[in-house]
Every structure is written in C-alpha cells, then in structure tokens.
Motif scaffolding. Structure first.
Motif, short mmCIF file in Angstrom:
data_model
loop_
_atom_site.label_atom_id
_atom_site.label_comp_id
_atom_site.label_asym_id
_atom_site.label_seq_id
_atom_site.Cartn_x
_atom_site.Cartn_y
_atom_site.Cartn_z
N VAL A 1 18.74 22.42 95.73
CA VAL A 1 17.29 22.36 95.60
C VAL A 1 16.89 22.48 94.12
O VAL A 1 15.91 21.88 93.68
N LEU A 2 17.69 23.21 93.35
CA LEU A 2 17.41 23.34 91.93
C LEU A 2 17.58 21.99 91.22
O LEU A 2 16.80 21.64 90.33
N HIS A 3 18.61 21.21 91.63
CA HIS A 3 18.77 19.87 91.06
C HIS A 3 17.54 19.03 91.35
O HIS A 3 17.03 18.31 90.47
N TYR A 4 17.07 19.13 92.56
CA TYR A 4 15.90 18.34 92.96
C TYR A 4 14.66 18.79 92.18
O TYR A 4 13.86 17.96 91.73
N LEU A 5 14.50 20.12 92.01
CA LEU A 5 13.36 20.65 91.27
C LEU A 5 13.35 20.12 89.84
O LEU A 5 12.31 19.67 89.32
N VAL A 6 14.51 20.16 89.17
CA VAL A 6 14.59 19.70 87.79
C VAL A 6 14.28 18.21 87.71
O VAL A 6 13.59 17.75 86.78
N SER A 7 14.77 17.45 88.68
CA SER A 7 14.51 16.00 88.67
C SER A 7 13.02 15.70 88.86
O SER A 7 12.47 14.79 88.21
N ILE A 8 12.37 16.48 89.71
CA ILE A 8 10.93 16.29 89.92
C ILE A 8 10.16 16.65 88.64
O ILE A 8 9.22 15.95 88.23
N VAL A 9 10.53 17.74 88.01
CA VAL A 9 9.88 18.14 86.75
C VAL A 9 10.09 17.08 85.69
O VAL A 9 9.17 16.73 84.93
N GLN A 10 11.31 16.53 85.62
CA GLN A 10 11.63 15.52 84.61
C GLN A 10 10.78 14.26 84.81
O GLN A 10 10.35 13.61 83.84
N LYS A 11 10.51 13.89 86.07
CA LYS A 11 9.72 12.70 86.35
C LYS A 11 8.24 12.91 86.07
O LYS A 11 7.54 11.98 85.64
N ASN A 12 7.77 14.16 86.30
CA ASN A 12 6.33 14.41 86.24
C ASN A 12 5.85 15.05 84.94
O ASN A 12 4.73 14.79 84.51
N ASP A 13 6.68 15.93 84.34
CA ASP A 13 6.21 16.64 83.13
C ASP A 13 7.42 17.10 82.33
O ASP A 13 7.92 18.22 82.51
N GLU A 14 7.93 16.24 81.45
CA GLU A 14 9.15 16.57 80.70
C GLU A 14 8.96 17.78 79.78
O GLU A 14 9.93 18.45 79.42
N ASP A 15 7.76 18.06 79.38
CA ASP A 15 7.52 19.21 78.49
C ASP A 15 7.92 20.52 79.15
O ASP A 15 8.33 21.46 78.47
N VAL A 16 7.82 20.59 80.47
CA VAL A 16 8.19 21.82 81.20
C VAL A 16 9.67 22.11 81.05
O VAL A 16 10.10 23.26 81.15
N LEU A 17 10.48 21.06 80.80
CA LEU A 17 11.93 21.26 80.63
C LEU A 17 12.24 22.14 79.42
O LEU A 17 13.35 22.66 79.30
N LYS A 18 11.29 22.32 78.52
CA LYS A 18 11.50 23.14 77.31
C LYS A 18 11.10 24.61 77.54
O LYS A 18 10.80 25.33 76.59
N VAL A 19 11.11 25.07 78.80
CA VAL A 19 10.64 26.42 79.11
C VAL A 19 11.42 27.51 78.37
O VAL A 19 10.88 28.57 78.06
N SER A 20 12.69 27.26 78.08
CA SER A 20 13.51 28.29 77.40
C SER A 20 12.97 28.62 76.02
O SER A 20 13.21 29.72 75.49
N GLU A 21 12.24 27.68 75.40
CA GLU A 21 11.66 27.94 74.08
C GLU A 21 10.58 29.02 74.15
O GLU A 21 10.30 29.68 73.14
N ASP A 22 9.98 29.19 75.33
CA ASP A 22 8.94 30.22 75.48
C ASP A 22 9.53 31.62 75.66
O ASP A 22 8.82 32.62 75.50
N PHE A 23 10.84 31.68 75.99
CA PHE A 23 11.42 32.97 76.41
C PHE A 23 12.44 33.53 75.42
O PHE A 23 13.35 34.25 75.82
N ILE A 24 12.31 33.19 74.15
CA ILE A 24 13.25 33.72 73.16
C ILE A 24 13.24 35.25 73.11
O ILE A 24 14.30 35.88 73.11
N PRO A 25 12.07 35.92 73.08
CA PRO A 25 12.10 37.39 73.09
C PRO A 25 12.62 37.98 74.41
O PRO A 25 13.11 39.11 74.44
N VAL A 26 12.52 37.21 75.48
CA VAL A 26 12.92 37.73 76.80
C VAL A 26 14.43 37.94 76.87
O VAL A 26 14.90 38.87 77.53
N LYS A 27 15.20 37.10 76.17
CA LYS A 27 16.66 37.25 76.19
C LYS A 27 17.08 38.62 75.65
O LYS A 27 17.97 39.27 76.20
N ALA A 28 16.48 39.05 74.57
CA ALA A 28 16.83 40.35 73.98
C ALA A 28 16.26 41.51 74.78
O ALA A 28 16.86 42.59 74.85
N ALA A 29 15.09 41.29 75.42
CA ALA A 29 14.43 42.38 76.17
C ALA A 29 15.24 42.81 77.37
O ALA A 29 15.09 43.94 77.87
N GLU A 30 16.13 41.95 77.85
CA GLU A 30 16.97 42.30 79.01
C GLU A 30 17.85 43.51 78.71
O GLU A 30 18.22 44.26 79.62
#
Length: 527
Positions: free
Chosen positions: A355-384
C-alpha cells in the motif's frame, strides 16, 4: 619444625602436659578479651591491619603514653596473658658450640654403579694403579678458597665516605593507605600537577581552578576517609609542633598521602569540592539542557507546520478507506500516526506491491512536491534522541547543585562580613564572594532554562493534541514514529524511481532494436 607447641619448653617438667594446658586456657579465659578487641588498643591494631608501618603505630602508642611494644603482641590473645612472666622450668640443654664451616658444593650428576659396565672407565679407575698418588695439594689454599668459618665475622671492606655521598639515595616513602587506592590516586595527581598547599588554599576559598570536572571529581574522591585521617594524624606531629617538623614529616609520605595530609585541615572539603565541581560542569550541563529543549521546540514546529506531511496523511486516509470500506459511507476520519507504518505491511495480490508503494505512486502523479517531505523534518531526526525525562532530571540536579552552592558559600563567609549580619536570609550577600557571584549568575541561567523547558513541554503537549495522539506518549516514541515513516517513504520512492528508470531503459532498447530490424528488412527488400 615438627608442628609442636614451642611453649612446651617453658612448662614444669614435673607436671603433666594436660594439666598445664588446661590451666593456661583457663587463665586466658579469665584474662579478658583479645588485645585487638581491647578498647584501649583496638584502634592501633586496626591501623596495623590497614597496612600502616609498625613504627608509625608505635609512635602513636607513645603519644598516648602507652607501651609501644604492645603493637608487637599476638592480637588474638589477652594482654594480661602475654605480659605474665614465663614459668620457670628445665632449661633446654645447650649443645657444645663447635666451629661451623660452610662449604662450596659441586652439584654434579651421579651414575649408579650397578649400571656401569665392568670394563668402563669408572670401574678401571678403582684400580690402585690409576689413583692420583702423590698429588700436590695445598690444603690451606683449598680451605681458604672453598670453606668459610661461620663463627668468624666477615671482614667488610671500608667504603669511601665521599663515594657514598656522591651516590643518590632513594628515599623510602611512608605508606599509610591501601595500595590500589594509593596507586590510582598517584596517577591522577601526577597528571594534575599542582602544589598541594596552593590547591588546599584554593579549595578552602572555593576559587576557580583550571581543571576539568573529572579531575576535580577524582581529587574529591581522594579526600581521606575517617580511618585514613586517623592514620595520618597518628603519624604526623601534633598541630602545635614546629612547622618545619610537620613539613618534614609530610615530605616523607607518598604522593597520595601528602595530598591527604594537606587536605586534613580544610574544613568541609567535600562540600567545597562539590561546589567547585558544580562550577566546572555548569556551562556544559546548561548547554546540554538548552540544546535539547530548543531542538524539541523546533521539531514540534516542523511536524505541526509541514503542509507536505498533512497531505500525506490525507492521501493515506483516502486510500485506507477505499481499501477497508470499498467506497461505503462508513469511513474513518482520523488515524494514529503509527498506522502509517502498517502501509508497508499490507500487500496487493501480486505480493510485491505494498500500500505504501501505491501511496507514493499516487503522490508522484498528483503532487511531486510532497515527495520532498523529508526536507521539512531535519530537526525531527535529532529530536528522536532527546528524552524529556532526562532533561527534567538534569534540570533538577542543576537546581540542587545551585542550592548546595549557596549553602556552602553562606556557611563559609567571614562572620565579620556586614553582609552576613544585615541580610542573613537573602541572596544579595552572595555577591561579596567570587563563588557567591557565580551562584547568582547560575541561578539566573537556571530560571531561564526552566522557562524554555516548560515551553518545550507545552509545545509537545499541543502537538499530541493536534494529531489526536495519546497524551502519555513520550517525545522519543512520537518522533521515532515520524522518522521511521519518512525513511520508509523515501526508500519506497527510490525503489519506484529505479523501477521506472529500468522500465524506460528497456523501452529505449526495444525501440532501438525495432528500428534496426526495420532497417535490415528494408535492405533485404532492396537487394
């Protein structure tokens, strides 16, 4: 040598052994406790047990007006029994003393005569004709070379006094504490090169010293214990002795014992070391709390304000409802964030596409900018890796250290200081001492850290409420879930991208092959 009691030679030869042993046992029972348990001498035998030299213990006995020879007695027997005069009995017969001679020996290997052949050299050597008859031997020379009269005192050659003066003498240091503790302490003190008198003055006044927290902690652990203090005070001259005599006694001690001896006269040395240790480690502790707190605040803001992440949640919710309800009206309106991790577990009937493969493919077809979500979470990696419980514990320990620091400074301000008389309950008087000034500065920084930490807790609580998560969830668990999903999302995107590139590459190869085939077919027609 034969394992018998040597005291038998002191008994009455006219009485039976059993009667005299019984009497002696009764005398010991009536004579009191063993000398090591005698209240008057117990501490001296305890000093011997600690490894303190016999001479130092005997000096301690002399200071208290007691017989120094008591230290040499058997600690398991009563004092009265060992001080009784020995019974008069038959004296041990003395053997006539003769000249005792020591000989040099030749340690050779013998051959068993029974194993010798009759024609062997050694059997032939027994013949008189082969004996060394008339051998010239100087018996006096032989005796002077290979024998020595034990009753005769050896002649010690005279030494040149000037030669002894020129040779450096290795002074034996007096050791009063446990060997391992002494060795570890000497290693630390050797690294931290400082005059112990200067250090003692700095500790007494709680001055700032150039030392790391571990070094100060090590020196604090080397402060003498109660037993070590007793041993040192028993060895050192009394306080009213000339200063030169006291200093001479200290120089004879080992490195670790010298440090302990100097620290004996520093009042509240442990508390003062604690205050100095707090000062040495405060900035790093404060930075650690501040960095962790600010990182949590940034991570909370990143997750809450990420438009890309919100869109992913909506895509996941829509796909999940389509799978679970088939388009019926009974649809789920909210899911927990850990539900995102289950998207990779649910597989399509081809057993390859999740289902995750399908989700990513749907996002890629509809809004490629969402694929860059990891750029929003740089501080989150260290906060863990930041634990709010650990930050809270650090903050409490820092407050406790600041409180202890104030108490120590308050106790050791000069009584003649007017600040102590006029403001005994306030904190303003602390500014009269350098360590007090630091305590005021530290208290101000701690209050700032408390406010920042409270803001971080409030932000995280709002974040849990924003996503409808359990309010008991920890920050580590929350951010770990986010980071795990984002990593899975990125990895799935890379897999789909590789598959797409491979598909496009195959398509180009097929097209080129088709063109070549067409060209070859055209050539055949022309021919």
């Amino acid at each position: 040598k034969e394992g018998k009691d040597p005291n038998i030679m002191d008994m009455d030869p006219e009485k039976s052994y059993a009667s005299q042993i019984k009497g002696r046992d009764d005398d010991e029972k009536d004579a009191g406790p063993p000398v090591k348990d005698d209240p008057s001498y117990a501490k001296f035998f305890k000093m011997l047990k600690m490894g303190i030299p016999m001479g130092a213990v005997q000096n301690a006995l002399k200071k208290e007006g007691k017989d120094p020879n008591i230290a040499t007695l058997d600690p398991e027997k009563p004092l009265l029994v060992q001080q009784k005069p020995k019974a008069k009995g038959a004296k041990k017969p003395t053997k006539p003393k003769g000249p005792k001679v020591a000989r040099k020996r030749l340690h050779w290997n013998k051959i068993d005569e029974s194993k010798l052949h009759e024609d062997s050299f050694w059997n032939q050597a027994k013949d008189q004709s082969l004996q060394l008859v008339g051998l010239d031997v100087d018996n006096e020379e032989f005796a002077s070379l290979f024998t020595s009269d034990l009753n005769k005192k050896p002649v010690i050659p005279k030494k040149d006094p000037d030669a002894d003066a020129k040779k450096p003498r290795s002074k034996q240091k007096v050791q009063l504490i446990d060997g391992r503790r002494r060795m570890n302490g000497s290693i630390l003190l050797t690294k931290f090169k400082v005059d112990y008198k200067v250090l003692a003055r700095q500790v007494d006044k709680m001055e700032y010293i150039e030392a790391e927290g571990n070094e100060i902690r090590g020196m604090m652990q080397l402060l003498p214990t109660k037993d070590e203090s007793l041993a040192l005070r028993s060895y050192l001259p009394p306080p009213d002795a000339p200063q030169s005599e006291i200093e001479d006694s200290i120089t004879k001690l080992g490195e670790c014992e010298q440090y302990m001896a100097v620290m004996l006269d520093v009042p509240d040395a442990k508390d003062k070391f604690q205050a100095m240790l707090f000062r040495a480690e405060f900035e790093s502790q404060a930075d650690s709390i501040r960095d962790g707190t600010r990182l949590l605040i940034q991570a909370c803001d990143s997750v809450k304000n990420s438009e890309r992440f919100r869109k992913i949640l909506l895509y996941a919710l829509k796909i999940g409802n389509a799978l679970n309800t088939g388009g019926a009206n009974e649809q789920v309106t909210a899911i927990t964030l850990d539900s995102l991790l289950k998207l990779a577990e649910a597989k399509a009937f081809d057993r390859q596409t999740s289902v995750l493969h399908y989700l990513v493919s749907i996002v890629q077809k509809n809004d490629e900018d969402v694929l860059k979500v990891s750029e929003d979470f740089i501080p989150v990696k260290a906060a863990e890796r930041v634990s709010m419980d650990s930050l809270s514990q650090q903050l409490r320990e820092t407050e406790k250290g600041a409180k202890l620091l104030k108490e120590v400074v308050r106790r050791h301000l000069p009584e003649s200081d007017p600040a102590v008389v006029q403001m005994p309950e306030g904190d303003e008087f602390l500014s009269t001492a350098p360590m007090g000034q630091f305590s005021l500065s530290a208290a101000s920084k701690i209050q700032s850290l408390i406010v920042e930490f409270a803001n971080a807790k409030s932000n995280f609580a709002d974040l849990l409420q924003f996503f409808g998560e359990d309010t008991a969830m920890t920050a580590e668990a929350f951010f770990c879930t986010i980071n795990t999903f984002v990593a899975m999302f990125d990895q799935t995107h890379k897999e789909l991208k590789r598959k797409h590139e491979a598909k496009e590459r195959k398509k180009r190869i097929d097209e080129k092959r088709k063109i070549r085939e067409q060209e070859m077919a055209a050539k055949k027609l022309k021919s």
